[in-house]
Design a protein around this motif. Structure first.
Motif, short mmCIF file in Angstrom:
data_model
loop_
_atom_site.label_atom_id
_atom_site.label_comp_id
_atom_site.label_asym_id
_atom_site.label_seq_id
_atom_site.Cartn_x
_atom_site.Cartn_y
_atom_site.Cartn_z
N CYS A 189 1.10 -0.84 -5.26
CA CYS A 189 1.64 0.42 -4.73
C CYS A 189 2.02 1.33 -5.89
O CYS A 189 2.88 0.98 -6.70
CB CYS A 189 2.87 0.15 -3.86
SG CYS A 189 3.57 1.62 -3.09
N THR B 84 1.41 -3.52 5.69
CA THR B 84 2.10 -2.82 4.60
C THR B 84 1.68 -1.37 4.43
O THR B 84 1.74 -0.81 3.35
CB THR B 84 1.90 -3.58 3.27
OG1 THR B 84 0.49 -3.68 3.01
CG2 THR B 84 2.50 -4.96 3.34
N GLY B 85 1.26 -0.73 5.54
CA GLY B 85 0.92 0.69 5.48
C GLY B 85 2.13 1.59 5.49
O GLY B 85 2.04 2.76 5.12
N HIS B 86 3.29 1.06 5.93
CA HIS B 86 4.52 1.86 5.92
C HIS B 86 5.72 0.91 5.89
O HIS B 86 6.34 0.65 6.90
CB HIS B 86 4.59 2.77 7.13
CG HIS B 86 5.69 3.79 7.03
ND1 HIS B 86 5.55 4.96 6.33
CD2 HIS B 86 6.95 3.80 7.52
CE1 HIS B 86 6.67 5.66 6.41
NE2 HIS B 86 7.54 4.98 7.12
N ILE C 180 5.36 6.37 -3.67
CA ILE C 180 6.35 6.05 -2.64
C ILE C 180 7.07 7.31 -2.20
O ILE C 180 6.99 8.35 -2.85
CB ILE C 180 7.41 5.05 -3.16
CG1 ILE C 180 8.13 5.64 -4.38
CG2 ILE C 180 6.80 3.70 -3.47
CD1 ILE C 180 9.35 4.87 -4.83
N HIS C 181 7.78 7.21 -1.08
CA HIS C 181 8.74 8.26 -0.72
C HIS C 181 10.14 7.68 -0.87
O HIS C 181 10.34 6.46 -0.95
CB HIS C 181 8.49 8.77 0.69
CG HIS C 181 8.64 7.74 1.77
ND1 HIS C 181 7.61 6.94 2.19
CD2 HIS C 181 9.71 7.37 2.53
CE1 HIS C 181 8.01 6.14 3.15
NE2 HIS C 181 9.30 6.38 3.38
N HIS D 87 9.43 -0.46 3.73
CA HIS D 87 10.56 0.04 2.95
C HIS D 87 11.17 -1.11 2.16
O HIS D 87 11.12 -2.27 2.58
CB HIS D 87 11.63 0.66 3.84
CG HIS D 87 11.20 1.94 4.49
ND1 HIS D 87 10.58 1.97 5.73
CD2 HIS D 87 11.26 3.23 4.07
CE1 HIS D 87 10.30 3.22 6.05
NE2 HIS D 87 10.69 4.00 5.07
N GLU E 288 6.10 10.77 -3.59
CA GLU E 288 5.42 11.61 -2.62
C GLU E 288 6.35 12.69 -2.07
O GLU E 288 5.96 13.84 -1.92
CB GLU E 288 4.89 10.74 -1.47
CG GLU E 288 3.86 9.72 -1.93
CD GLU E 288 3.63 8.63 -0.91
OE1 GLU E 288 4.34 8.62 0.12
OE2 GLU E 288 2.75 7.78 -1.13
N TYR F 284 0.82 -1.21 0.00
CA TYR F 284 0.00 0.00 0.00
C TYR F 284 0.85 1.26 0.00
O TYR F 284 0.97 1.93 -1.01
CB TYR F 284 -0.97 -0.03 1.19
CG TYR F 284 -1.95 -1.17 1.11
CD1 TYR F 284 -3.06 -1.10 0.25
CD2 TYR F 284 -1.79 -2.32 1.86
CE1 TYR F 284 -3.96 -2.15 0.16
CE2 TYR F 284 -2.68 -3.38 1.77
CZ TYR F 284 -3.77 -3.28 0.92
OH TYR F 284 -4.66 -4.32 0.83
N SER F 285 1.46 1.58 1.11
CA SER F 285 2.23 2.82 1.21
C SER F 285 3.61 2.52 1.77
O SER F 285 3.74 1.90 2.83
CB SER F 285 1.51 3.82 2.11
OG SER F 285 2.26 5.00 2.26
N GLY F 286 4.63 2.97 1.06
CA GLY F 286 5.98 2.67 1.53
C GLY F 286 7.02 3.57 0.91
O GLY F 286 6.72 4.56 0.25
N GLY F 287 8.26 3.21 1.16
CA GLY F 287 9.37 4.00 0.65
C GLY F 287 10.50 3.13 0.17
O GLY F 287 10.52 1.92 0.38
#
Length: 323
Positions: free
Chosen positions: A57, A227-229, A60-61, A231, A89, A10-13
């Motif tokens: 996804c 998997t909300g944050h 990303i950052h 790497h 992001e 979902y959201s990651g880096g």
């Protein structure tokens, strides 16, 4: 019993490098100047980005280490992200790369041309031990001039750091003297987790919880698979929890227990079971720890850093040796 699995992203880096200009005492990934100056290759970036996109996804950052220390490498990564249809992001930066306004503006305009519109600028007493706050002021001014958005992390400390000489670095002892010891000691309640280098620093400053209490409360740990944050680093390690890695090719399916014994143990039974496994190999527990996460890191540091176990999951090894 069910094995752990990462089904969707979902959201990651992305961690482009672990090499950093600083060795901050709170760093969750244990970055420092002592890491090799490795940077994510274009080929690895392509592999990672396409895998991320295929698992859901699309933004990303970018972080490190300090991603701006290899600007050509960063450009190559951003080109691959653009080609893969992945939105950036923000890019995290500690401002150590700033030299002068002209150079900064050139770099910022290059980033903008590659689809980046936000720079996360780190600001805290931990960063200020290595980077004069004037550099943060200068990068923020350059961003305003370039039309680049600024994500100040953490903005609450801006006024506090500004009370000291912005042209110099300042030790945490200076912050203790100026603001009182609680100023630094209260930070974990707000934004610092006991991972990476932070546990090593705070275990000398904060009260420890008895081991028996931690084990009583600690059940199976599913945090690395939320998997909300997450790497993924330059070596192709998926890191739901730093230092506990999954290979890219193993995402999307139940993990093989033989390949990921510690991950499976934590997922099914929790840190108490990992403690038993480490004790069987000679680990001597302390009387207390900051948290279950602190205990888990110490166990993994023993297995990887002290015993030198070769393990696909206890990666990158520098995480356990660069503290």
């Amino acid at each position: 019993m069910q094995n752990p699995q990462v089904k969707h992203l979902y959201s990651g880096g992305v961690i482009t490098n672990y090499y950093c200009s600083s060795k901050c005492k709170h760093c969750s990934v244990a970055s420092s100047p002592s890491w090799a100056k490795d940077y994510m290759t274009r080929e690895m970036a392509r592999k990672i980005l396409r895998r991320m996109r295929g698992m859901g996804c699309d933004s990303i950052h970018v972080g490190g280490g300090e991603p701006m220390l290899n600007f050509e490498g960063l450009k190559a990564f951003l080109e691959e992200a653009r080609d893969a249809g992945i939105m950036i992001e923000y890019i995290e930066s500690n401002s150590s790369w700033y030299r002068d306004e002209a150079d900064a503006l050139q770099k910022l305009h290059t980033l903008q041309a590659l689809g980046v519109d936000t720079l996360l600028i780190s600001m805290s007493p931990f960063h200020n031990e290595y980077i004069p706050f004037q550099k943060v002021h200068d990068v923020m001014a350059a961003c305003r001039k370039a039309g680049m958005r600024v994500f100040p992390w953490i903005s609450e400390y801006f006024g506090d750091i500004n009370q000291l000489d912005v042209c110099k670095t300042h030790t945490l002892a200076e912050y203790d003297a100026h603001f009182g010891r609680r100023f630094i000691d209260d930070m974990p309640r707000q934004w610092i987790g006991f991972t990476g280098r932070a546990a090593q620093f705070y275990k000398t400053r904060l009260a420890l919880t008895p081991l028996s209490q931690i084990l009583k409360k600690a059940g199976p740990c599913h945090k690395p698979y939320q998997t909300g944050h997450f790497h993924i680093d330059l070596y192709g390690n998926y890191l739901g929890c730093q230092g506990l890695a999954i290979a890219l090719e193993d995402l999307g399916k139940p993990l093989d227990e033989e390949k990921y014994p510690y991950s499976t143990l934590l997922y099914q039974k929790g840190v108490g079971a990992l403690l038993e496994a480490a004790q069987a190999k000679g680990y001597q527990p302390e009387k207390g720890y900051l948290s279950a996460c602190h205990l888990c890191i110490e166990l993994r540091r023993f297995l990887s850093g002290q015993l030198g176990e070769e393990s696909r999951e206890l990666q990158p090894t520098g995480y356990y040796t660069k503290v």
